[in-house]
Motif scaffolding. Structure first.
Motif, short mmCIF file in Angstrom:
data_model
loop_
_atom_site.label_atom_id
_atom_site.label_comp_id
_atom_site.label_asym_id
_atom_site.label_seq_id
_atom_site.Cartn_x
_atom_site.Cartn_y
_atom_site.Cartn_z
N ALA A 87 30.61 5.54 49.26
CA ALA A 87 29.19 5.37 48.98
C ALA A 87 28.36 5.77 50.20
N THR A 88 28.74 5.27 51.38
CA THR A 88 28.03 5.60 52.61
C THR A 88 29.02 5.70 53.77
N ALA A 89 28.67 6.54 54.73
CA ALA A 89 29.47 6.67 55.95
C ALA A 89 28.51 6.96 57.09
N THR A 90 28.55 6.13 58.13
CA THR A 90 27.66 6.29 59.28
C THR A 90 28.48 6.20 60.55
N TRP A 91 28.49 7.30 61.34
CA TRP A 91 29.23 7.33 62.59
C TRP A 91 28.26 7.09 63.74
N ASP A 92 28.65 6.20 64.65
CA ASP A 92 27.84 5.87 65.82
C ASP A 92 28.37 6.64 67.02
N VAL A 93 27.53 7.51 67.59
CA VAL A 93 27.92 8.37 68.71
C VAL A 93 28.35 7.54 69.92
N ASN A 94 27.63 6.47 70.23
CA ASN A 94 27.94 5.67 71.42
C ASN A 94 29.15 4.77 71.23
N LYS A 95 29.30 4.19 70.07
CA LYS A 95 30.42 3.27 69.81
C LYS A 95 31.70 4.00 69.43
N LYS A 96 31.57 5.29 69.07
CA LYS A 96 32.72 6.09 68.63
C LYS A 96 33.41 5.41 67.45
N LYS A 97 32.58 4.94 66.48
CA LYS A 97 33.14 4.30 65.30
C LYS A 97 32.32 4.67 64.08
N ILE A 98 32.97 4.60 62.94
CA ILE A 98 32.31 4.88 61.68
C ILE A 98 32.34 3.64 60.81
N ASP A 99 31.24 3.39 60.12
CA ASP A 99 31.14 2.31 59.15
C ASP A 99 31.12 2.97 57.77
N VAL A 100 32.04 2.58 56.90
CA VAL A 100 32.16 3.21 55.59
C VAL A 100 32.15 2.15 54.50
N SER A 101 31.36 2.40 53.45
CA SER A 101 31.37 1.58 52.24
C SER A 101 31.94 2.46 51.14
N PHE A 102 32.87 1.90 50.37
CA PHE A 102 33.53 2.72 49.34
C PHE A 102 34.01 1.86 48.18
N ASN A 103 34.32 2.53 47.08
CA ASN A 103 34.87 1.90 45.90
C ASN A 103 36.38 1.97 46.02
N ASP A 104 37.02 0.84 46.25
CA ASP A 104 38.47 0.86 46.48
C ASP A 104 39.27 1.08 45.20
N ALA A 105 38.61 1.19 44.07
CA ALA A 105 39.29 1.58 42.83
C ALA A 105 39.41 3.10 42.76
N LYS A 106 38.61 3.82 43.55
CA LYS A 106 38.61 5.29 43.51
C LYS A 106 39.26 5.91 44.74
N THR A 107 39.30 5.21 45.86
CA THR A 107 39.89 5.78 47.08
C THR A 107 40.48 4.66 47.92
N ASP A 108 41.12 5.05 49.01
CA ASP A 108 41.67 4.06 49.93
C ASP A 108 41.38 4.47 51.37
N VAL A 109 41.73 3.59 52.27
CA VAL A 109 41.42 3.78 53.69
C VAL A 109 42.06 5.06 54.23
N MET A 110 43.31 5.32 53.89
CA MET A 110 44.00 6.50 54.43
C MET A 110 43.37 7.80 53.94
N ALA A 111 42.82 7.83 52.74
CA ALA A 111 42.16 9.04 52.26
C ALA A 111 40.94 9.36 53.11
N ILE A 112 40.24 8.33 53.56
CA ILE A 112 39.06 8.53 54.40
C ILE A 112 39.49 9.01 55.79
N HIS A 113 40.50 8.37 56.37
CA HIS A 113 41.03 8.80 57.67
C HIS A 113 41.48 10.26 57.60
N THR A 114 42.20 10.61 56.55
CA THR A 114 42.75 11.95 56.39
C THR A 114 41.65 13.00 56.25
#
Length: 137
Positions: A67-94
Motif C-alpha cells: 500500500a505504501t513504502a517510505t524510505w528515510d535517507v538518514n535512518k537508512k530504513k523503509i517503512d512499508v504497509s502491505f496486504n499480507d494476503a497478497k505478498t510477504d516480507v521476502m517479496a518486498i526485500h527481493t
C-alpha cells in the motif's frame, strides 16, 4: 381473495428484507477480512540520496499488495504497509534488492547496482541505522 394477495405481499416483503440483511452482513465480514490482512514493517536498506529514495520506494511499491513504502535517507530504513494476503516480507526485500539496493535480508543485484547513478553507489558495509542518527558517508 384479498387476504391471499395481502399474505403474499407480506411474505415477499419479509423475504426482501432478509436478503438486505444478508448483504450487509457479507459487507461487514469483507471489511473485517481486509483489516486483518494489513501489516506493516520497517527494515534497513542501504542508499545515499533522493534518487536512491525514489528507486527504493518505486521497487517496494511495485510489489502487488504493497500500500505504501517510505524510505528515510538518514535512518537508512523503509517503512512499508502491505496486504499480507497478497505478498510477504521476502517479496518486498527481493524487489528492493533487484533494484540494486542491499536490505537487511537480501543483497542487492550486482548488475542493477552497476547501473545506478554515481551518487547512488553506496558503501556495502554502510550501517542500516534505524535509530534516526545520521550515518556518516
Amino acid at each position: 381473495m384479498k387476504k391471499v394477495i395481502l399474505s403474499l405481499a407480506i411474505i415477499a416483503s419479509v423475504g426482501f428484507t432478509s436478503c438486505k440483511n444478508d448483504a450487509k452482513q457479507k459487507t461487514e465480514t469483507t471489511e473485517v477480512s481486509n483489516e486483518i490482512a494489513n501489516a506493516s514493517l520497517s527494515f534497513g536498506v542501504r542508499g545515499n540520496c533522493g534518487m536512491c529514495k525514489q528507486t527504493i520506494e518505486k521497487a517496494a511499491n511495485a510489489v502487488e499488495g504493497v500500500a505504501t513504502a517510505t524510505w528515510d535517507v538518514n535512518k537508512k530504513k523503509i517503512d512499508v504497509s502491505f496486504n499480507d494476503a497478497k505478498t510477504d516480507v521476502m517479496a518486498i526485500h527481493t524487489a528492493i534488492a533487484a533494484s540494486g539496493y542491499d536490505t537487511e535480508k537480501v543483497s542487492g543485484s550486482k548488475d542493477a547496482y552497476s547501473g545506478l547513478p554515481g551518487c547512488c553507489k553506496y558503501d556495502h558495509t554502510m550501517a542500516m541505522n534505524q535509530s534516526g542518527e545520521k550515518v556518516a558517508d
